[in-house]
Motif scaffolding. Structure first.
Motif, PDB file in Angstrom:
ATOM      1  N   ALA A 104       0.842  -1.201   0.000  1.00  0.00           N
ATOM      2  CA  ALA A 104       0.000   0.000   0.000  1.00  0.00           C
ATOM      3  C   ALA A 104       0.876   1.250   0.000  1.00  0.00           C
ATOM      4  O   ALA A 104       1.833   1.350   0.769  1.00  0.00           O
ATOM      5  N   VAL A 105       0.547   2.212  -0.869  1.00  0.00           N
ATOM      6  CA  VAL A 105       1.281   3.480  -0.908  1.00  0.00           C
ATOM      7  C   VAL A 105       0.438   4.634  -0.354  1.00  0.00           C
ATOM      8  O   VAL A 105       0.950   5.737  -0.158  1.00  0.00           O
ATOM      9  N   TYR A 106      -0.839   4.383  -0.137  1.00  0.00           N
ATOM     10  CA  TYR A 106      -1.735   5.311   0.564  1.00  0.00           C
ATOM     11  C   TYR A 106      -2.425   4.499   1.651  1.00  0.00           C
ATOM     12  O   TYR A 106      -3.047   3.461   1.363  1.00  0.00           O
ATOM     13  N   VAL A 107      -2.289   4.950   2.902  1.00  0.00           N
ATOM     14  CA  VAL A 107      -2.873   4.231   4.028  1.00  0.00           C
ATOM     15  C   VAL A 107      -3.725   5.197   4.836  1.00  0.00           C
ATOM     16  O   VAL A 107      -3.245   6.263   5.251  1.00  0.00           O
ATOM     17  N   GLN A 108      -4.963   4.824   5.086  1.00  0.00           N
ATOM     18  CA  GLN A 108      -5.903   5.665   5.832  1.00  0.00           C
ATOM     19  C   GLN A 108      -6.287   4.999   7.151  1.00  0.00           C
ATOM     20  O   GLN A 108      -6.554   3.799   7.180  1.00  0.00           O
ATOM     21  N   THR A 109      -6.309   5.774   8.226  1.00  0.00           N
ATOM     22  CA  THR A 109      -6.760   5.286   9.529  1.00  0.00           C
ATOM     23  C   THR A 109      -8.146   5.855   9.831  1.00  0.00           C
ATOM     24  O   THR A 109      -8.609   6.758   9.140  1.00  0.00           O
ATOM     25  N   PRO A 110      -8.830   5.381  10.880  1.00  0.00           N
ATOM     26  CA  PRO A 110     -10.205   5.818  11.136  1.00  0.00           C
ATOM     27  C   PRO A 110     -10.299   7.194  11.812  1.00  0.00           C
ATOM     28  O   PRO A 110      -9.300   7.771  12.260  1.00  0.00           O
ATOM     29  N   GLU A 111     -11.518   7.653  11.910  1.00  0.00           N
ATOM     30  CA  GLU A 111     -11.825   8.809  12.764  1.00  0.00           C
ATOM     31  C   GLU A 111     -11.424   8.481  14.209  1.00  0.00           C
ATOM     32  O   GLU A 111     -11.537   7.351  14.658  1.00  0.00           O
ATOM     33  N   MET A 112     -10.943   9.485  14.920  1.00  0.00           N
ATOM     34  CA  MET A 112     -10.577   9.360  16.332  1.00  0.00           C
ATOM     35  C   MET A 112      -9.579   8.213  16.558  1.00  0.00           C
ATOM     36  O   MET A 112      -9.701   7.431  17.494  1.00  0.00           O
ATOM     37  N   THR A 113      -8.581   8.153  15.681  1.00  0.00           N
ATOM     38  CA  THR A 113      -7.526   7.160  15.838  1.00  0.00           C
ATOM     39  C   THR A 113      -6.868   7.267  17.213  1.00  0.00           C
ATOM     40  O   THR A 113      -6.549   6.266  17.848  1.00  0.00           O
ATOM     41  N   GLY A 114      -6.673   8.496  17.693  1.00  0.00           N
ATOM     42  CA  GLY A 114      -5.928   8.709  18.924  1.00  0.00           C
ATOM     43  C   GLY A 114      -6.623   8.294  20.191  1.00  0.00           C
ATOM     44  O   GLY A 114      -5.964   7.865  21.148  1.00  0.00           O
ATOM     45  N   ALA A 115      -7.939   8.417  20.247  1.00  0.00           N
ATOM     46  CA  ALA A 115      -8.674   8.036  21.454  1.00  0.00           C
ATOM     47  C   ALA A 115     -10.169   8.049  21.189  1.00  0.00           C
ATOM     48  O   ALA A 115     -10.698   8.993  20.601  1.00  0.00           O
ATOM     49  N   ILE A 116     -10.838   7.002  21.624  1.00  0.00           N
ATOM     50  CA  ILE A 116     -12.296   6.966  21.723  1.00  0.00           C
ATOM     51  C   ILE A 116     -12.589   7.135  23.209  1.00  0.00           C
ATOM     52  O   ILE A 116     -12.335   6.248  24.011  1.00  0.00           O
ATOM     53  N   GLN A 117     -13.091   8.316  23.577  1.00  0.00           N
ATOM     54  CA  GLN A 117     -13.229   8.663  24.986  1.00  0.00           C
ATOM     55  C   GLN A 117     -14.480   9.515  25.199  1.00  0.00           C
ATOM     56  O   GLN A 117     -14.556  10.651  24.749  1.00  0.00           O
ATOM     57  N   LYS A 118     -15.492   8.953  25.883  1.00  0.00           N
ATOM     58  CA  LYS A 118     -16.714   9.699  26.177  1.00  0.00           C
ATOM     59  C   LYS A 118     -16.484  10.803  27.204  1.00  0.00           C
ATOM     60  O   LYS A 118     -17.109  11.852  27.149  1.00  0.00           O
ATOM     61  N   ASP A 119     -15.621  10.531  28.181  1.00  0.00           N
ATOM     62  CA  ASP A 119     -15.392  11.459  29.287  1.00  0.00           C
ATOM     63  C   ASP A 119     -14.616  12.678  28.767  1.00  0.00           C
ATOM     64  O   ASP A 119     -13.430  12.595  28.445  1.00  0.00           O
ATOM     65  N   ARG A 120     -15.297  13.821  28.684  1.00  0.00           N
ATOM     66  CA  ARG A 120     -14.671  14.996  28.069  1.00  0.00           C
ATOM     67  C   ARG A 120     -13.502  15.519  28.889  1.00  0.00           C
ATOM     68  O   ARG A 120     -12.514  15.999  28.337  1.00  0.00           O
ATOM     69  N   ALA A 121     -13.610  15.458  30.198  1.00  0.00           N
ATOM     70  CA  ALA A 121     -12.509  15.920  31.042  1.00  0.00           C
ATOM     71  C   ALA A 121     -11.279  15.045  30.837  1.00  0.00           C
ATOM     72  O   ALA A 121     -10.144  15.542  30.743  1.00  0.00           O
ATOM     73  N   ALA A 122     -11.496  13.735  30.754  1.00  0.00           N
ATOM     74  CA  ALA A 122     -10.384  12.813  30.527  1.00  0.00           C
ATOM     75  C   ALA A 122      -9.774  13.027  29.143  1.00  0.00           C
ATOM     76  O   ALA A 122      -8.552  12.923  28.963  1.00  0.00           O
ATOM     77  N   LEU A 123     -10.621  13.315  28.153  1.00  0.00           N
ATOM     78  CA  LEU A 123     -10.111  13.582  26.816  1.00  0.00           C
ATOM     79  C   LEU A 123      -9.246  14.841  26.809  1.00  0.00           C
ATOM     80  O   LEU A 123      -8.136  14.853  26.265  1.00  0.00           O
ATOM     81  N   ARG A 124      -9.732  15.892  27.454  1.00  0.00           N
ATOM     82  CA  ARG A 124      -8.965  17.140  27.501  1.00  0.00           C
ATOM     83  C   ARG A 124      -7.616  16.941  28.196  1.00  0.00           C
ATOM     84  O   ARG A 124      -6.629  17.591  27.856  1.00  0.00           O
ATOM     85  N   ALA A 125      -7.580  16.033  29.149  1.00  0.00           N
ATOM     86  CA  ALA A 125      -6.355  15.811  29.913  1.00  0.00           C
ATOM     87  C   ALA A 125      -5.227  15.234  29.059  1.00  0.00           C
ATOM     88  O   ALA A 125      -4.047  15.387  29.408  1.00  0.00           O
ATOM     89  N   VAL A 126      -5.566  14.568  27.953  1.00  0.00           N
ATOM     90  CA  VAL A 126      -4.532  13.963  27.103  1.00  0.00           C
ATOM     91  C   VAL A 126      -4.351  14.710  25.782  1.00  0.00           C
ATOM     92  O   VAL A 126      -3.563  14.283  24.933  1.00  0.00           O
ATOM     93  N   LEU A 127      -5.043  15.818  25.605  1.00  0.00           N
ATOM     94  CA  LEU A 127      -4.959  16.554  24.345  1.00  0.00           C
ATOM     95  C   LEU A 127      -3.597  17.207  24.152  1.00  0.00           C
ATOM     96  O   LEU A 127      -2.980  17.702  25.101  1.00  0.00           O
ATOM     97  N   LYS A 128      -3.148  17.221  22.907  1.00  0.00           N
ATOM     98  CA  LYS A 128      -1.934  17.921  22.512  1.00  0.00           C
ATOM     99  C   LYS A 128      -2.248  18.779  21.289  1.00  0.00           C
ATOM    100  O   LYS A 128      -3.260  18.576  20.609  1.00  0.00           O
ATOM    101  N   ASP A 129      -1.361  19.737  20.994  1.00  0.00           N
ATOM    102  CA  ASP A 129      -1.523  20.462  19.740  1.00  0.00           C
ATOM    103  C   ASP A 129      -0.994  19.596  18.607  1.00  0.00           C
ATOM    104  O   ASP A 129      -0.397  18.544  18.835  1.00  0.00           O
TER     105      ASP A 129
END
Length: 286
Positions: A35-60
């Motif tokens: 494969a020379v083009y590879v696509q990953t899914p939406e929200m590859t980095g984290a599936i997280q309902k808890d918004r506070a927990a999500l914000r805690a791991v956010l990066k720019d």
């Protein structure tokens, strides 16, 4: 010129570092298989309902582990890596649901922020308010690569045909729809929507998806899919966890489909008239 595309299916958890390790393993496997083009899914980095927990791991975007890992792999493997999306901390304190496309030299070609927010109330009490956490994007995007011209969308965007029509008219031959569809909506609408977007625009559709039961207890539909410009399903995954699907993409097939049914060129502007009929109860309206 044809090229081999891969759509990576994942079941991302709540830890971006663990998800980055899984993503790297799958991208390496896809590249090893040509494969020379590879696509990953939406929200590859984290599936997280808890918004506070999500914000805690956010990066720019410059320090996000998913984006930096994808850039490194694109350069090392000499391929295009499309991170379907991951949550990114914006400069204004808000969160973007942002996709990234990296070139074989590791440079970022472009980003795309999901435009349409998944604010819905489904059967059985299932409700989502994506706009409570994310700031919607405002710009559609088409990237012209040596492989083909790619148009961008994310998940719920698939229900808004005008986005895809705009990108196709601008020259997109491949429409991308990385997603994390719920099981309920996926069972009802996933394949038919994606095939419709392919058919009505005479374009390939590549849609890498999240699949299975996640750490935060939500369930996603999976069935990552690649569709050709005539609406034929070229490859489809199952609905339970990590998997990679592949297809040979021939951009000239988009031109051929549009030549047979030139609806992009035949579209016409029109005005809308609304007519209100008189009441049929008791004769003519007074």
């Amino acid at each position: 010129m044809t090229f081999k595309a891969a759509a990576i299916q994942m079941c991302s958890g709540v830890d971006p570092e663990k998800n980055a390790v899984e993503m790297e393993k799958l991208i390496r496997e896809a590249a090893a298989n040509g494969a020379v083009y590879v696509q990953t899914p939406e929200m590859t980095g984290a599936i997280q309902k808890d918004r506070a927990a999500l914000r805690a791991v956010l990066k720019d975007e410059d320090t996000d582990i998913i984006a930096t890992t994808a850039a490194r792999l694109a350069k090392e493997l000499g391929i295009y890596v499309h991170v379907g999306s991951t949550a990114i901390a914006r400069d204004d304190g808000k969160i973007a649901n942002r996709g990234f496309l990296f070139a074989p030299d590791g440079q970022r070609i472009c980003t795309y922020d999901k435009i349409h927010m998944f604010d819905v109330d489904l059967d059985n009490g299932e409700s989502w308010r994506e706009s409570a956490a994310y700031e919607p994007g405002t710009n559609a995007r088409v990237a012209t690569l040596p492989l083909a011209s790619f148009g961008f969308a994310i998940c719920y965007d698939v229900r808004f045909p005008s986005l895809f029509r705009t990108e196709a008219v601008a020259g997109a031959e491949v429409l991308t729809v990385p997603a994390a569809f719920t099981r309920q909506t996926g069972e009802a609408h996933w394949e038919v929507l994606l095939r419709a977007r392919a058919i009505e625009n005479g374009a390939f559709v590549i849609a890498a998806a999240q699949a299975g039961v996640h750490e935060d207890e939500r369930e996603t539909f999976g069935h990552s899919i690649i569709v050709d410009p005539w609406g034929k399903v070229l490859a489809v995954a199952g609905g339970a966890g990590a998997e990679i699907i592949y297809a040979e993409i021939d951009p000239s097939a988009a031109a051929a489909a549009r030549g047979k049914i030139p609806n992009l060129k035949n579209a016409r502007d029109f005005k809308l008239d609304t007519v209100k009929a008189a009441s049929s109860a008791g004769g003519e309206a007074a």
